[in-house]
Design a protein around this motif. Structure first.
Motif, PDB file in Angstrom:
ATOM      1  N   VAL A  36      36.396   6.509  44.783  1.00  0.00           N
ATOM      2  CA  VAL A  36      37.453   7.501  44.577  1.00  0.00           C
ATOM      3  C   VAL A  36      38.503   7.399  45.685  1.00  0.00           C
ATOM      4  CG1 VAL A  36      37.998   9.962  44.427  1.00  0.00           C
ATOM      5  CG2 VAL A  36      35.900   9.073  43.391  1.00  0.00           C
ATOM      6  N   VAL A  37      39.775   7.323  45.279  1.00  0.00           N
ATOM      7  CA  VAL A  37      40.907   7.375  46.207  1.00  0.00           C
ATOM      8  C   VAL A  37      41.630   8.679  45.915  1.00  0.00           C
ATOM      9  CG1 VAL A  37      43.024   6.260  46.981  1.00  0.00           C
ATOM     10  CG2 VAL A  37      41.073   4.868  46.268  1.00  0.00           C
ATOM     11  N   ILE A  38      41.586   9.608  46.853  1.00  0.00           N
ATOM     12  CA  ILE A  38      41.977  10.995  46.603  1.00  0.00           C
ATOM     13  C   ILE A  38      43.490  11.162  46.543  1.00  0.00           C
ATOM     14  CG2 ILE A  38      41.917  13.349  47.549  1.00  0.00           C
ATOM     15  CD1 ILE A  38      39.193  12.632  48.755  1.00  0.00           C
ATOM     16  N   ASP A  39      43.941  11.939  45.555  1.00  0.00           N
ATOM     17  CA  ASP A  39      45.337  12.351  45.445  1.00  0.00           C
ATOM     18  C   ASP A  39      45.471  13.742  46.049  1.00  0.00           C
ATOM     19  OD1 ASP A  39      47.925  13.035  44.769  1.00  0.00           O
ATOM     20  OD2 ASP A  39      47.584  13.062  42.601  1.00  0.00           O
ATOM     21  N   SER A  40      46.206  13.843  47.171  1.00  0.00           N
ATOM     22  CA  SER A  40      46.415  15.135  47.831  1.00  0.00           C
ATOM     23  C   SER A  40      47.671  15.837  47.351  1.00  0.00           C
ATOM     24  CB  SER A  40      46.516  14.920  49.355  1.00  0.00           C
ATOM     25  OG  SER A  40      45.341  14.338  49.863  1.00  0.00           O
ATOM     26  N   GLY A  41      48.353  15.269  46.356  1.00  0.00           N
ATOM     27  CA  GLY A  41      49.562  15.883  45.823  1.00  0.00           C
ATOM     28  C   GLY A  41      49.252  16.959  44.808  1.00  0.00           C
ATOM     29  N   THR A  42      50.290  17.473  44.175  1.00  0.00           N
ATOM     30  CA  THR A  42      50.118  18.564  43.215  1.00  0.00           C
ATOM     31  C   THR A  42      49.518  18.092  41.904  1.00  0.00           C
ATOM     32  OG1 THR A  42      52.386  18.279  42.388  1.00  0.00           O
ATOM     33  CG2 THR A  42      52.056  19.830  44.209  1.00  0.00           C
ATOM     34  N   GLY A  43      49.618  16.781  41.614  1.00  0.00           N
ATOM     35  CA  GLY A  43      49.111  16.270  40.344  1.00  0.00           C
ATOM     36  C   GLY A  43      47.608  16.158  40.293  1.00  0.00           C
ATOM     37  N   GLY A  44      46.979  15.895  41.448  1.00  0.00           N
ATOM     38  CA  GLY A  44      45.529  15.800  41.493  1.00  0.00           C
ATOM     39  C   GLY A  44      44.967  14.634  40.707  1.00  0.00           C
ATOM     40  N   ASN A  45      45.716  13.529  40.617  1.00  0.00           N
ATOM     41  CA  ASN A  45      45.265  12.365  39.861  1.00  0.00           C
ATOM     42  C   ASN A  45      44.636  11.336  40.803  1.00  0.00           C
ATOM     43  OD1 ASN A  45      46.149  13.029  37.106  1.00  0.00           O
ATOM     44  ND2 ASN A  45      48.203  12.972  37.988  1.00  0.00           N
ATOM     45  N   ASP A  46      43.346  11.499  41.048  1.00  0.00           N
ATOM     46  CA  ASP A  46      42.640  10.553  41.908  1.00  0.00           C
ATOM     47  C   ASP A  46      42.658   9.161  41.283  1.00  0.00           C
ATOM     48  OD1 ASP A  46      42.097  12.709  43.515  1.00  0.00           O
ATOM     49  OD2 ASP A  46      39.998  12.905  42.872  1.00  0.00           O
ATOM     50  N   LEU A  47      42.632   8.149  42.144  1.00  0.00           N
ATOM     51  CA  LEU A  47      42.580   6.774  41.681  1.00  0.00           C
ATOM     52  C   LEU A  47      41.163   6.223  41.833  1.00  0.00           C
ATOM     53  CD1 LEU A  47      45.880   5.323  43.213  1.00  0.00           C
ATOM     54  CD2 LEU A  47      45.541   6.579  41.081  1.00  0.00           C
ATOM     55  N   VAL A  48      40.938   5.066  41.245  1.00  0.00           N
ATOM     56  CA  VAL A  48      39.633   4.414  41.308  1.00  0.00           C
ATOM     57  C   VAL A  48      39.816   3.037  41.911  1.00  0.00           C
ATOM     58  CG1 VAL A  48      37.667   3.554  40.001  1.00  0.00           C
ATOM     59  CG2 VAL A  48      38.807   5.675  39.296  1.00  0.00           C
ATOM     60  N   SER A  49      39.037   2.737  42.951  1.00  0.00           N
ATOM     61  CA  SER A  49      39.095   1.417  43.571  1.00  0.00           C
ATOM     62  C   SER A  49      38.059   0.505  42.920  1.00  0.00           C
ATOM     63  CB  SER A  49      38.848   1.514  45.080  1.00  0.00           C
ATOM     64  OG  SER A  49      37.559   2.035  45.329  1.00  0.00           O
ATOM     65  N   ILE A  50      38.315  -0.783  42.982  1.00  0.00           N
ATOM     66  CA  ILE A  50      37.391  -1.743  42.393  1.00  0.00           C
ATOM     67  C   ILE A  50      36.118  -1.853  43.215  1.00  0.00           C
ATOM     68  CG2 ILE A  50      37.126  -4.176  41.750  1.00  0.00           C
ATOM     69  CD1 ILE A  50      38.962  -2.427  39.956  1.00  0.00           C
ATOM     70  N   ALA A  51      36.230  -1.614  44.528  1.00  0.00           N
ATOM     71  CA  ALA A  51      35.069  -1.628  45.412  1.00  0.00           C
ATOM     72  C   ALA A  51      34.991  -0.296  46.144  1.00  0.00           C
ATOM     73  CB  ALA A  51      35.180  -2.783  46.407  1.00  0.00           C
ATOM     74  N   ASP A  52      33.853  -0.013  46.753  1.00  0.00           N
ATOM     75  CA  ASP A  52      33.742   1.198  47.565  1.00  0.00           C
ATOM     76  C   ASP A  52      34.826   1.188  48.641  1.00  0.00           C
ATOM     77  OD1 ASP A  52      31.586   2.020  46.132  1.00  0.00           O
ATOM     78  OD2 ASP A  52      30.089   1.560  47.671  1.00  0.00           O
ATOM     79  N   THR A  53      35.424   2.341  48.879  1.00  0.00           N
ATOM     80  CA  THR A  53      36.507   2.396  49.864  1.00  0.00           C
ATOM     81  C   THR A  53      36.013   2.069  51.269  1.00  0.00           C
ATOM     82  OG1 THR A  53      36.196   4.806  50.086  1.00  0.00           O
ATOM     83  CG2 THR A  53      37.865   4.040  48.525  1.00  0.00           C
ATOM     84  N   SER A  54      34.723   2.218  51.525  1.00  0.00           N
ATOM     85  CA  SER A  54      34.198   1.870  52.845  1.00  0.00           C
ATOM     86  C   SER A  54      34.345   0.377  53.122  1.00  0.00           C
ATOM     87  CB  SER A  54      32.729   2.278  52.966  1.00  0.00           C
ATOM     88  OG  SER A  54      31.942   1.617  51.989  1.00  0.00           O
ATOM     89  N   THR A  55      34.406  -0.449  52.078  1.00  0.00           N
ATOM     90  CA  THR A  55      34.574  -1.893  52.263  1.00  0.00           C
ATOM     91  C   THR A  55      36.042  -2.281  52.365  1.00  0.00           C
ATOM     92  OG1 THR A  55      34.678  -2.397  49.892  1.00  0.00           O
ATOM     93  CG2 THR A  55      32.499  -2.281  50.911  1.00  0.00           C
ATOM     94  N   MET A  56      36.938  -1.350  52.035  1.00  0.00           N
ATOM     95  CA  MET A  56      38.373  -1.624  52.054  1.00  0.00           C
ATOM     96  C   MET A  56      39.093  -0.918  53.194  1.00  0.00           C
ATOM     97  SD  MET A  56      38.961  -1.036  47.957  1.00  0.00           S
ATOM     98  CE  MET A  56      40.707  -1.376  47.999  1.00  0.00           C
ATOM     99  N   SER A  57      38.428   0.067  53.804  1.00  0.00           N
ATOM    100  CA  SER A  57      39.078   0.888  54.820  1.00  0.00           C
ATOM    101  C   SER A  57      39.323   0.091  56.094  1.00  0.00           C
ATOM    102  CB  SER A  57      38.204   2.104  55.135  1.00  0.00           C
ATOM    103  OG  SER A  57      38.835   2.939  56.087  1.00  0.00           O
ATOM    104  N   THR A  58      40.494   0.327  56.694  1.00  0.00           N
ATOM    105  CA  THR A  58      40.877  -0.355  57.916  1.00  0.00           C
ATOM    106  C   THR A  58      41.852   0.524  58.677  1.00  0.00           C
ATOM    107  OG1 THR A  58      41.762  -2.434  58.813  1.00  0.00           O
ATOM    108  CG2 THR A  58      42.820  -1.545  56.840  1.00  0.00           C
ATOM    109  N   SER A  59      42.227   0.151  59.883  1.00  0.00           N
ATOM    110  CA  SER A  59      43.202   0.934  60.643  1.00  0.00           C
ATOM    111  C   SER A  59      44.543   0.887  59.926  1.00  0.00           C
ATOM    112  CB  SER A  59      43.342   0.380  62.061  1.00  0.00           C
ATOM    113  OG  SER A  59      43.753  -0.975  62.031  1.00  0.00           O
TER     114      SER A  59
END
Length: 298
Positions: A36-59
């Motif tokens: 899950v890639v969270i949408d903090s805007g008013t639309g609330g439309n979260d996105l879906v990543s192909i892999a866990d975000t822990s494997t994609m997260s970086t500085s």
């Protein structure tokens, strides 16, 4: 204005540009065993990543970012709810981008009919399929090539109300304002996967996956001004809030009456009891000559 020790946490609350939060706001701080890639805007439309975000997260440019490897393995996309809602009427699209390579035509942020991409070593903003599926396309290329290993703030303004299309990099307009006439982005495709909002790739047949990082993707359902965009770019140097405006409320002390002037630089004695922030500089809007505080632009 840094907040390394958190002294601003209780003193400030952020509102949107002109009082409006973004319709979509992807801060890219997701770092979990989740797609899950969270949408903090008013639309609330979260996105879906192909892999866990822990494997994609970086500085990132601001806190954390999500990184792509230039293949179809890593990209993130929206669901059916994102098929058409980001296309009708005036809109502003923006994202921080960090490129690892200059080759290929890499797609950074895409919604099929509008997109940020790279081409010939330059960033490019494009809108297409105007009026119908075979309509004209308008593109604006950056004035100069980008460098790898550097963060850039990209913003495009689609403004059919004024028949305009504009592109900004780091708050500076690129090329000339395009006159799109009465053409508008076609929204008749319906809910199909190829029209979902995507970061790091595109449904276009010639699309190449992005090799780099993205941070703080935003969509506004209005045409932001050049000043708005510059403010967001400047604040991106140190904050990931939804706005360039700060409501200071009652948690502020002014050194003296002479320190307060409308639209000018002032010194703040403190933003909390016992705080020593006399050297912090902040623009305060309010009535000249008294201590009533409206909004502050940091």
């Amino acid at each position: 204005l840094s907040d390394d020790d958190g002294f601003l946490d209780n003193a400030m609350s952020f509102n949107g540009i002109g009082g409006d939060k973004p319709l979509a706001h992807y801060k890219m701080n997701d770092n979990l065993a989740s797609t899950v890639v969270i949408d903090s805007g008013t639309g609330g439309n979260d996105l879906v990543s192909i892999a866990d975000t822990s494997t994609m997260s970086t500085s990132g440019k601001i806190n954390e970012a999500l990184e792509f490897d230039g293949t179809d393995v890593y990209f993130i996309e929206g669901g059916d709810a994102t098929s058409n809602i980001y296309q009708s009427g005036d809109h502003t699209f923006m994202v921080w981008a960090y490129m690892d390579i200059t080759t290929n035509e890499q797609y950074i942020m895409d919604h099929f009919n509008w997109r940020f991409l790279t081409s010939g070593g330059k960033f490019k903003a494009s809108i297409g399929r105007m009026n119908d599926a075979a309509g004209p396309t308008y593109s604006i290329a950056a004035d100069s090539a980008f460098s790898t290993g550097t963060w850039y703030h990209l913003a495009m303004v689609y403004k059919p109300s004024a028949q305009q299309f504009l592109f900004y990099i780091d708050g500076i307009q690129q090329g000339a304002t395009r006159d799109i006439g009465t053409n508008i982005i076609y929204t008749g495709y319906g809910s199909t996967a190829s029209r979902h909002l995507k970061f790091g790739n595109s449904a276009h047949g010639s699309a190449i996956g992005m090799d780099g990082k993205v941070d703080d993707g935003r969509i506004y359902d209005k045409a932001l001004t050049a000043s708005d965009i510059t403010s967001i770019y400047n604040n991106g140097l140190g904050t990931e809030q939804a706005s360039d405006y700060v409501d200071l409320g009652a948690n502020i002390n002014i050194n003296s009456e002479s320190d307060f002037s409308y639209g000018g630089w002032v010194k703040l004695a403190s933003l909390r009891e016992g705080g020593d922030r006399a050297d912090q500089r902040i623009i305060i809007g309010g009535r000249n000559g008294d201590k009533e505080i409206g909004r502050a632009h940091v």
